[in-house]
Design a protein around this motif. Structure first.
Motif, PDB file in Angstrom:
ATOM      1  N   GLU A   1       0.825  -1.202   0.000  1.00 48.38           N
ATOM      2  CA  GLU A   1       0.000   0.000   0.000  1.00 48.38           C
ATOM      3  C   GLU A   1       0.866   1.262   0.000  1.00 48.38           C
ATOM      4  O   GLU A   1       0.575   2.218  -0.719  1.00 48.38           O
ATOM      5  CB  GLU A   1      -0.921   0.007   1.225  1.00 48.38           C
ATOM      6  N   GLU A   2       1.916   1.272   0.809  1.00 54.45           N
ATOM      7  CA  GLU A   2       2.795   2.435   0.841  1.00 54.45           C
ATOM      8  C   GLU A   2       3.456   2.672  -0.510  1.00 54.45           C
ATOM      9  O   GLU A   2       3.634   3.826  -0.932  1.00 54.45           O
ATOM     10  CB  GLU A   2       3.853   2.252   1.930  1.00 54.45           C
ATOM     11  N   TYR A   3       3.818   1.574  -1.179  1.00 54.63           N
ATOM     12  CA  TYR A   3       4.416   1.726  -2.511  1.00 54.63           C
ATOM     13  C   TYR A   3       3.390   2.294  -3.493  1.00 54.63           C
ATOM     14  O   TYR A   3       3.708   3.190  -4.284  1.00 54.63           O
ATOM     15  CB  TYR A   3       4.923   0.381  -3.020  1.00 54.63           C
ATOM     16  N   ARG A   4       2.144   1.791  -3.428  1.00 49.82           N
ATOM     17  CA  ARG A   4       1.121   2.293  -4.343  1.00 49.82           C
ATOM     18  C   ARG A   4       0.857   3.783  -4.113  1.00 49.82           C
ATOM     19  O   ARG A   4       0.707   4.555  -5.070  1.00 49.82           O
ATOM     20  CB  ARG A   4      -0.161   1.488  -4.188  1.00 49.82           C
ATOM     21  N   VAL A   5       0.785   4.188  -2.850  1.00 50.30           N
ATOM     22  CA  VAL A   5       0.551   5.606  -2.549  1.00 50.30           C
ATOM     23  C   VAL A   5       1.722   6.458  -3.043  1.00 50.30           C
ATOM     24  O   VAL A   5       1.527   7.517  -3.653  1.00 50.30           O
ATOM     25  CB  VAL A   5       0.336   5.801  -1.032  1.00 50.30           C
ATOM     26  N   ALA A   6       2.940   5.989  -2.778  1.00 53.83           N
ATOM     27  CA  ALA A   6       4.126   6.743  -3.225  1.00 53.83           C
ATOM     28  C   ALA A   6       4.166   6.825  -4.746  1.00 53.83           C
ATOM     29  O   ALA A   6       4.504   7.878  -5.306  1.00 53.83           O
ATOM     30  CB  ALA A   6       5.389   6.082  -2.692  1.00 53.83           C
ATOM     31  N   ALA A   7       3.823   5.728  -5.415  1.00 56.46           N
ATOM     32  CA  ALA A   7       3.829   5.727  -6.876  1.00 56.46           C
ATOM     33  C   ALA A   7       2.780   6.686  -7.424  1.00 56.46           C
ATOM     34  O   ALA A   7       3.018   7.395  -8.408  1.00 56.46           O
ATOM     35  CB  ALA A   7       3.586   4.316  -7.402  1.00 56.46           C
ATOM     36  N   ARG A   8       1.623   6.738  -6.777  1.00 59.89           N
ATOM     37  CA  ARG A   8       0.577   7.667  -7.225  1.00 59.89           C
ATOM     38  C   ARG A   8       1.001   9.110  -6.988  1.00 59.89           C
ATOM     39  O   ARG A   8       0.690  10.003  -7.788  1.00 59.89           O
ATOM     40  CB  ARG A   8      -0.732   7.349  -6.503  1.00 59.89           C
ATOM     41  N   ARG A   9       1.724   9.345  -5.881  1.00 58.93           N
ATOM     42  CA  ARG A   9       2.230  10.695  -5.617  1.00 58.93           C
ATOM     43  C   ARG A   9       3.198  11.125  -6.719  1.00 58.93           C
ATOM     44  O   ARG A   9       3.157  12.267  -7.196  1.00 58.93           O
ATOM     45  CB  ARG A   9       2.927  10.724  -4.253  1.00 58.93           C
ATOM     46  N   GLU A  10       4.054  10.199  -7.129  1.00 55.15           N
ATOM     47  CA  GLU A  10       4.983  10.500  -8.214  1.00 55.15           C
ATOM     48  C   GLU A  10       4.240  10.708  -9.528  1.00 55.15           C
ATOM     49  O   GLU A  10       4.654  11.511 -10.367  1.00 55.15           O
ATOM     50  CB  GLU A  10       6.012   9.386  -8.356  1.00 55.15           C
ATOM     51  N   LEU A  11       3.143   9.972  -9.715  1.00 52.41           N
ATOM     52  CA  LEU A  11       2.349  10.141 -10.928  1.00 52.41           C
ATOM     53  C   LEU A  11       1.752  11.554 -10.986  1.00 52.41           C
ATOM     54  O   LEU A  11       1.704  12.168 -12.049  1.00 52.41           O
ATOM     55  CB  LEU A  11       1.238   9.090 -10.989  1.00 52.41           C
ATOM     56  N   VAL A  12       1.316  12.055  -9.832  1.00 50.89           N
ATOM     57  CA  VAL A  12       0.814  13.431  -9.790  1.00 50.89           C
ATOM     58  C   VAL A  12       1.905  14.401 -10.227  1.00 50.89           C
ATOM     59  O   VAL A  12       1.670  15.329 -11.013  1.00 50.89           O
ATOM     60  CB  VAL A  12       0.308  13.788  -8.374  1.00 50.89           C
ATOM     61  N   GLY A  13       3.147  14.172  -9.733  1.00 52.99           N
ATOM     62  CA  GLY A  13       4.247  15.026 -10.147  1.00 52.99           C
ATOM     63  C   GLY A  13       4.500  14.940 -11.642  1.00 52.99           C
ATOM     64  O   GLY A  13       4.761  15.957 -12.304  1.00 52.99           O
ATOM     65  N   HIS A  14       4.429  13.712 -12.175  1.00 52.49           N
ATOM     66  CA  HIS A  14       4.620  13.530 -13.616  1.00 52.49           C
ATOM     67  C   HIS A  14       3.536  14.267 -14.401  1.00 52.49           C
ATOM     68  O   HIS A  14       3.829  14.943 -15.402  1.00 52.49           O
ATOM     69  CB  HIS A  14       4.574  12.037 -13.944  1.00 52.49           C
TER      70      HIS A  14
END
Length: 276
Positions: A95-108
């Motif tokens: 879950e932490e990885y998914r949240v972090a990945a989504r945060r990076e997606l927002v940055g992208h």
């Protein structure tokens, strides 16, 4: 029918913080099976001892844990609580990885909406010399949706081949993109595993020499590796070479220098690089 000491579904629902509707769903999933079901009326009764399991299910659902994983945790908790905790920890790591990945997606997405120049603010680009390497290699035309599974399987095969060769893997594994890889384009992609050169030993994999070269690269975290946010790193490196008026001399690549599987989302694990 002796229901002495049993709880009606209404009482059990209130005490377990679950609705009767949820209890019926969990019964269908085999998570919470009533102690007694009246075959004529369909009415259900539960044992008071089932309240602990019901409350565990309710708490796990608050984590948005899928029912299949809840069933696994509940079953483990009845036999080995430590294994249940291990399963819980593994879920939360995911879950932490998914949240972090989504945060990076927002940055992208912000970069894509604001323009390509924004990628230079997010990634620091450096240059290094890379020596000649002998590599075990595997090629394939593969689209992005199939890429992770193919990479995992291919690396496992190459590691097995390298295990019987001298010191085995002697440098970071890298993945070369000889063409675009997305939902419509399929590369091709090449996985390379560095090994010590040995002309007298046969290997169960294709072998080639990767020439020495200079490359521009930017270092990214595990969360930033996910597609499509990793494209920001590729864009940043290419934008840097264009700004510096440097000509690319090879295909872009990902260089994995850390244990990706055991890394935390914020850990640096990969260099996105471009030969120059």
């Amino acid at each position: 029918m002796d229901n002495t000491g049993l709880l009606t579904i209404g009482v059990f629902a209130r005490r377990s913080w679950l609705s009767p509707r949820a209890l019926r769903l969990y019964e269908q999933q085999g998570l919470l099976v009533p102690a007694v079901v009246d075959e004529r009326t369909g009415y259900r009764w539960y044992r008071p001892a089932q309240l602990e399991t019901a409350r565990l299910v309710a708490r796990l659902r608050r984590l948005d844990m899928p029912l299949a994983r809840i069933a696994e945790v509940v079953a483990a908790n009845e036999e080995d609580p430590q294994r249940a905790v291990t399963l819980l920890d593994a879920y939360w790591t995911d879950e932490e990885y998914r949240v972090a990945a989504r945060r990076e997606l927002v940055g992208h997405l912000r970069i894509r909406m604001l323009g390509e120049d924004g990628s230079l603010d997010m990634h620091s680009v450096q240059v290094r010399e890379v020596p000649q390497q002998t590599v075990l290699t595997q090629h394939r035309h593969v689209r992005v949706q199939d890429l992770p599974a193919w990479i995992d399987a291919s690396i496992a095969r190459l590691l097995k081949a390298a295990a019987g060769h001298g010191d085995g893997m002697v440098g970071p594994c890298f993945i070369i993109y000889h063409g675009e890889v997305n939902e419509e384009s399929d590369g091709p992609v090449e996985i390379c595993l560095p090994v010590e050169p040995d002309p007298h030993r046969a290997l169960e994999a294709a072998v080639r020499v990767e020439p020495a070269h200079r490359e521009a690269y930017t270092r990214i975290t595990k969360a930033q590796v996910a597609f499509p946010q990793i494209l920001s790193a590729f864009d940043a490196v290419r934008a840097w070479t264009e700004r510096e008026e440097i000509v690319a001399s090879g295909s872009p690549r990902e260089v994995y220098f850390a244990d990706f599987a055991n890394a935390a989302p914020q850990d640096l694990v990969c260099d996105v690089a471009l030969p120059i």
